[in-house]
Design an enzyme around this catalytic site. Sequence first.
Site, PDB file in Angstrom:
ATOM      1  N   HIS A   1      58.352 -34.807 -16.088  1.00  0.00           N
ATOM      2  CA  HIS A   1      59.759 -35.185 -16.110  1.00  0.00           C
ATOM      3  C   HIS A   1      59.956 -36.568 -16.724  1.00  0.00           C
ATOM      4  O   HIS A   1      60.983 -37.199 -16.514  1.00  0.00           O
ATOM      5  CB  HIS A   1      60.332 -35.183 -14.686  1.00  0.00           C
ATOM      6  CG  HIS A   1      60.312 -33.842 -14.025  1.00  0.00           C
ATOM      7  ND1 HIS A   1      59.169 -33.285 -13.532  1.00  0.00           N
ATOM      8  CD2 HIS A   1      61.302 -32.953 -13.788  1.00  0.00           C
ATOM      9  CE1 HIS A   1      59.450 -32.101 -13.014  1.00  0.00           C
ATOM     10  NE2 HIS A   1      60.728 -31.880 -13.157  1.00  0.00           N
TER      11      HIS A   1
ATOM     12  N   GLU B   1      67.845 -22.644 -19.125  1.00  0.00           N
ATOM     13  CA  GLU B   1      68.227 -23.521 -20.233  1.00  0.00           C
ATOM     14  C   GLU B   1      68.319 -22.771 -21.559  1.00  0.00           C
ATOM     15  O   GLU B   1      69.233 -23.016 -22.363  1.00  0.00           O
ATOM     16  CB  GLU B   1      67.237 -24.685 -20.349  1.00  0.00           C
ATOM     17  CG  GLU B   1      67.374 -25.752 -19.291  1.00  0.00           C
ATOM     18  CD  GLU B   1      66.702 -25.392 -17.966  1.00  0.00           C
ATOM     19  OE1 GLU B   1      66.852 -26.142 -16.992  1.00  0.00           O
ATOM     20  OE2 GLU B   1      66.022 -24.337 -17.925  1.00  0.00           O
TER      21      GLU B   1
END
Length: 333
Positions: A131, A62
């Site tokens: 998450h 990322e």
Amino acid sequence: MATRNIRYREALREAMMEEMEKDSTIFLMGEEVGYYQGAYKVSEGMIEKFGPKRVIDAPIVEGGFAGIGVGAAMTGLRPIIEFMTWNFSAVAFDQILNNAAKVRQMSGGQFKCPIVFRGPNASARQVGSQHSHAMEHFYATVPGLKVVAPAFPADAKGLMKAAIRDDNPVLVMESETLYSVKGDVPDELEGGEIVPLGKAKVVQEGTDVTIVAYSRMTHVALEAAAALAKENISAEVVDLRSLRPLDEGTIVASVRKTHRCVIVHEGWPYGGVGAEITDRVQRLAFDSLDAPILRVTTLDVPMPYNAKLEQLCIPQTPRVIAAVKRVMARRSN
């Protein structure tokens, strides 16, 4: 005006594809956005239409592909960077905080950074605490960034278009639980097919209390308002749509009408979006308040994996109703 009933994910896809058709400098990059059609199928069909040079499958790095996007934006392109989930943006936080948000000021305006960061945000269903973060309040504190969180397909399309056209970094927070939600999307959206950044919307009129929400919590607020109506409590629901810039004018006007305010959001309570709104309302509409401002948030703990505990942790309709009744307890006779 003609409308089509489409899903939230389809509205996002339409916005990206329509803008990419108009402007060859726009490209999409992220994990599995191409040949897999997107982890949540938001980019379905895009690689077939635009090819692998404009719909780019990135490795699981990322920080790397976010940095590539920032560099591309500085040199005249208009990247759309997808995080498979905003939770993973923590790995790229340095690129967003120290580069995307600051390059325009630090270069004295020599470099613009017209980049969109987007992806699913907040809780889903039993995906674990790592998450389930609602990341919007982290980024909304950063000068130089714009942050939007649409609740309905029409706003998802309009805000995405506005984000792509903006010359500053814009973060689009898409609730993972809304991708399949359907809604009417006008063939011609307001403002030349965009929804202006920084403009909230009153999605339900009311007279007794203002409920301020955004993203999935707007739907929870509307459910609460419907239940409260059966008890003769008229709730006005304000959908923020944009967190930075924040439309304090619409919020304050509503509170001056209703004299009470409940804020609902999926982030943690400490230093969250609700705290910012509370500060602004008490400064700008203090004399209009007939009761303390209350917040309904995710509980101040890491998200449990257990399904029942998870649902207890996230704001639900009964908690919103209870908060409204607390502020209504001071109703004038």
